[in-house]
Write a protein that holds these residues in place. Structure first.
Motif, short mmCIF file in Angstrom:
data_model
loop_
_atom_site.label_atom_id
_atom_site.label_comp_id
_atom_site.label_asym_id
_atom_site.label_seq_id
_atom_site.Cartn_x
_atom_site.Cartn_y
_atom_site.Cartn_z
N ALA A 66 -7.24 -2.62 5.30
CA ALA A 66 -6.21 -3.17 6.18
C ALA A 66 -6.10 -2.28 7.40
N PHE A 67 -6.24 -2.86 8.60
CA PHE A 67 -6.19 -2.05 9.81
C PHE A 67 -5.84 -2.92 11.00
N THR A 68 -5.25 -2.30 12.00
CA THR A 68 -5.03 -2.99 13.27
C THR A 68 -6.39 -3.23 13.92
N SER A 69 -6.64 -4.46 14.35
CA SER A 69 -7.95 -4.82 14.87
C SER A 69 -8.27 -4.00 16.12
N PRO A 70 -9.35 -3.24 16.12
CA PRO A 70 -9.62 -2.33 17.26
C PRO A 70 -9.85 -3.05 18.57
N ALA A 395 7.66 13.21 7.03
CA ALA A 395 7.11 12.39 8.10
C ALA A 395 7.48 10.95 7.84
N ASP A 396 7.64 10.19 8.92
CA ASP A 396 7.83 8.75 8.82
C ASP A 396 6.50 8.10 9.22
N LEU A 397 5.85 7.43 8.26
CA LEU A 397 4.53 6.88 8.54
C LEU A 397 4.39 5.43 8.10
N ASN A 398 4.47 5.13 6.81
CA ASN A 398 4.05 3.79 6.38
C ASN A 398 4.80 3.28 5.15
N SER A 399 6.06 3.60 5.04
CA SER A 399 6.87 3.00 3.97
C SER A 399 7.61 1.79 4.51
N GLN A 400 7.77 0.75 3.67
CA GLN A 400 8.56 -0.41 4.08
C GLN A 400 10.02 -0.06 4.30
N LYS A 401 10.45 1.10 3.85
CA LYS A 401 11.82 1.54 4.15
C LYS A 401 12.03 1.75 5.64
N SER A 422 2.34 -0.70 13.86
CA SER A 422 2.75 -0.25 15.19
C SER A 422 1.89 0.90 15.70
N ILE A 423 1.11 1.52 14.84
CA ILE A 423 0.24 2.61 15.25
C ILE A 423 -1.03 2.02 15.84
N PRO A 424 -1.33 2.31 17.09
CA PRO A 424 -2.49 1.67 17.76
C PRO A 424 -3.80 2.17 17.18
N PRO A 425 -4.87 1.41 17.36
CA PRO A 425 -6.19 1.86 16.90
C PRO A 425 -6.57 3.19 17.55
N THR A 426 -7.24 4.02 16.80
CA THR A 426 -7.67 5.32 17.29
C THR A 426 -8.94 5.18 18.11
N GLY A 440 -4.20 6.44 12.36
CA GLY A 440 -4.69 5.08 12.17
C GLY A 440 -5.54 4.90 10.93
N GLY A 441 -5.70 5.95 10.12
CA GLY A 441 -6.59 5.88 8.97
C GLY A 441 -5.88 6.11 7.65
N PHE A 442 -6.64 6.01 6.58
CA PHE A 442 -6.14 6.13 5.22
C PHE A 442 -5.40 7.46 5.03
N PRO A 443 -4.23 7.44 4.33
CA PRO A 443 -3.64 6.33 3.57
C PRO A 443 -2.74 5.39 4.37
N ASN A 444 -2.75 5.49 5.70
CA ASN A 444 -2.08 4.46 6.50
C ASN A 444 -3.05 3.31 6.70
N GLY A 445 -3.05 2.37 5.76
CA GLY A 445 -4.07 1.34 5.73
C GLY A 445 -5.40 1.96 5.34
N ARG A 446 -6.44 1.26 5.62
CA ARG A 446 -7.79 1.77 5.31
C ARG A 446 -8.78 1.07 6.22
N ARG A 447 -9.54 1.87 6.97
CA ARG A 447 -10.59 1.34 7.82
C ARG A 447 -11.93 1.40 7.08
N LEU A 448 -12.92 0.71 7.59
CA LEU A 448 -14.21 0.61 6.91
C LEU A 448 -14.94 1.95 6.87
N ASN A 449 -14.62 2.86 7.79
CA ASN A 449 -15.28 4.16 7.84
C ASN A 449 -14.45 5.29 7.23
#
Length: 556
Positions: A66-70, A395-401, A422-426, A440-449
């Motif tokens: 799951a990632f924001t589309s670059p 840190a505030d990163l990726n909780s639904q809270k 809300s975190i833009p692609p790196t 922009g990377g794991f564990p905040n979502g997961r990119r293919l690389n």
């Protein structure tokens, strides 16, 4: 967001303490006992990392991304893979999706462990001539409609909201075929492009074959990389394919209340459902193998019996390496049937989660000090998401809270892959993701690389507590990228391989002679030092069960 200084709180929240027993926390802990999640000897379909469903690779979720589309940052891309270890030359039937299963990608916007949005793909076989032909294709295939493509698949795609209202998005959309080879499909990229289908209200979807994007060295059973750990650095999955389902949609389509600005965090997982399939507790109540019960006496470990037509969940995947690496063999089938909202009801693993075994093993064997316990940082990373009020990571990163419209009273710890949209692609992604200050990377979502194996090893050894990479594990398994690099546009996954796996290596992606000996290929020189021994030893502890799954898959 102070992600560069991740440290422990002196007094973790009581809620985090109470939820240490959830299944999701096990993502970084091996040998935890999930007493009460017990599969029956019966009718469940198979999943390659679980014994009861080991004969059904079409139902096997392998990875979720799951990632924001670059290239389209106002959209989010969700990718899920099935059928591991597809040998490219696996004809004559190759690798269709199951036509008697439902494949889903689910999104939780409010943190209650239940899907607010569910995308469901249902496939249908289309055979032009099954009476006089055995071939997948009878000639060169240039388009998905060619008469020479004897076997085709189409799918219906629906979306269901939290209230159960379902809308059909696509009917009889074409799936890309398996890549038979250059003679049959000389321009497979064109066929793949034809299988990218636009959605009615924006976005697009794809179903078809791809090169397996997962990467790691699994050759651990040959006397631990030869007995002296001198053979790390070989991607065991090189040359294999998977079946991919991907969807790209505007962020508002998956955000809570349709507002990605106020509610940017989502939790994602995928499932496979089959009709008439059950995974239940064996032995009945009162036996040592009976399902665990919550405080109200409700059985845990059995799948939801709801849904029209008796559909049952037989496979589940959110964060990587949960069922493969963590869950004991005895309980794997039942974990596949569990839904995230029930994770926090599983209590027998509290002690093992607070005081995990793997860091102790690493310390005793390799001298790397185990982090102090209790390990509430692991709970936060994989169960609650990372936020200042969630646990010890400041840190505030990726909780639904963090979602403005989420009802915190309904929040439950649940094993989900969480993404802050809300975190833009790196611009220049780092394979170590958040641990390398790449938010922009794991564990905040997961990119293919994203190198999830090395990231999880670092987290297990306390990197999230200090905000610094553990030097002794810096080399990891020396497999740092997928076999084939992802593309720049949707669906991003690399085109499928065509060379037989025992002829493919990193220097000769289209075939060669350097990849014998179990499918592992020797590249350039790889000096071995004590640091690599630590990385390889930790991989044995953390990736052994996954290796067994992959080896079995190769024999299936």
């Amino acid at each position: 967001m102070e992600s560069s200084r991740l440290s422990r709180r002196k007094h973790p929240a009581r809620r985090a303490e109470r939820t240490l027993a959830t299944v999701g926390t096990l993502s970084l802990v091996t040998a935890a006992a999930l007493t009460g999640l017990t599969p029956s000897t019966g009718s469940a379909s198979s999943h390659r990392e679980a014994p009861l469903i080991a004969g059904d690779p079409k139902a096997d979720n392998t990875d979720v991304y799951a990632f924001t589309s670059p290239d389209k940052p106002d959209t989010v891309t969700l990718v899920a893979n099935w059928i591991p270890f597809e040998e490219p030359n696996g004809g004559p039937n190759f690798y269709p999706f199951a036509n008697d299963a439902r494949y889903t990608i689910k999104i939780d916007g409010d943190g209650d462990g239940k899907p607010d949005t569910t995308y469901t793909w249902k496939f249908t076989d289309r055979i032009r001539d099954d009476a006089n032909q055995f071939l997948y294709n009878t000639g060169v295939v240039k388009t998905l409609d060619d008469q020479t493509l004897n076997f085709r698949q189409t799918y219906d795609l629906t979306v269901t909201d939290a209230a159960g209202n379902t809308k059909t998005l696509l009917k009889d959309a074409p799936a890309a075929p398996s890549n038979v080879g250059k003679a049959s499909m000389p321009d497979y990229a064109s066929l793949r492009k034809q299988a990218v289908v636009p959605l009615p209200n924006g976005g697009q979807t794809f179903a078809g074959q791809a090169s397996d994007p997962f990467f790691l060295d699994l050759r651990v059973f040959d006397l631990l990389y030869g007995g002296d750990l001198s053979e790390t650095g070989h991607n065991t999955l090189a040359g294999y394919n998977v079946n991919t389902i991907a969807i790209q949609v505007p962020k508002k389509d998956v955000a809570l209340k349709g507002d990605a600005t106020r509610n940017p965090v989502i939790g994602v997982w995928s499932t496979t459902d089959r009709q008439g399939t059950a995974v239940t507790g064996a032995g009945g109540k009162g036996s040592e193998n009976a399902p665990a019960q919550d405080a109200k006496g409700t059985d845990q470990g059995a799948p939801d019996k709801g849904g029209e037509g008796g559909w049952r969940q037989v496979s589940r995947l959110g964060n990587p390496l949960v069922n493969e690496v963590v869950v004991p063999l005895k309980y794997k089938d039942a974990f596949n049937a569990l839904t995230p909202d029930k994770d926090n009801t599983v209590t027998p693993v509290v002690d093992k989660v607070k005081d995990p075994i793997v860091p102790k093993l690493v310390q005793s064997i390799y001298g790397v000090p185990a982090p102090a316990t209790p390990r509430n940082d692991l709970v936060e990373i994989f169960l609650t998401g990372i936020c200042k009020e969630c646990g010890p990571i400041k840190a505030d990163l990726n909780s639904q809270k963090l979602n403005a419209d989420a009802d915190k009273a309904k929040f439950v710890p649940a094993e989900e892959l969480r993404l802050n949209m809300s975190i833009p692609p790196t611009a220049k992604p780092n394979r170590l993701g958040v641990l390398a200050k790449d938010l922009g990377g794991f564990p905040n979502g997961r990119r293919l690389n994203d190198d999830v194996v090395d990231i999880e090893l670092q987290a297990l050894e306390g990197a999230a507590q200090t905000g610094k990479i553990v030097p002794a594990l810096a080399a990891g398994d020396r497999v740092d990228a997928p076999y084939r690099q992802p593309g720049d546009t949707f669906p991003y996954v690399a085109l499928p391989n065509t060379a037989a796996v025992n002829q493919a290596d990193s220097l000769h992606p289209d075939g060669g002679v350097g990849a014998g000996f179990g499918g592992t290929a020797f590249g350039d020189g790889f000096p071995v030092a004590s640091v690599l021994a630590v990385g390889g030893g930790t991989l044995l502890a953390c990736a052994g069960v996954l290796a067994l799954r992959r080896r079995r898959a190769g024999q299936a």
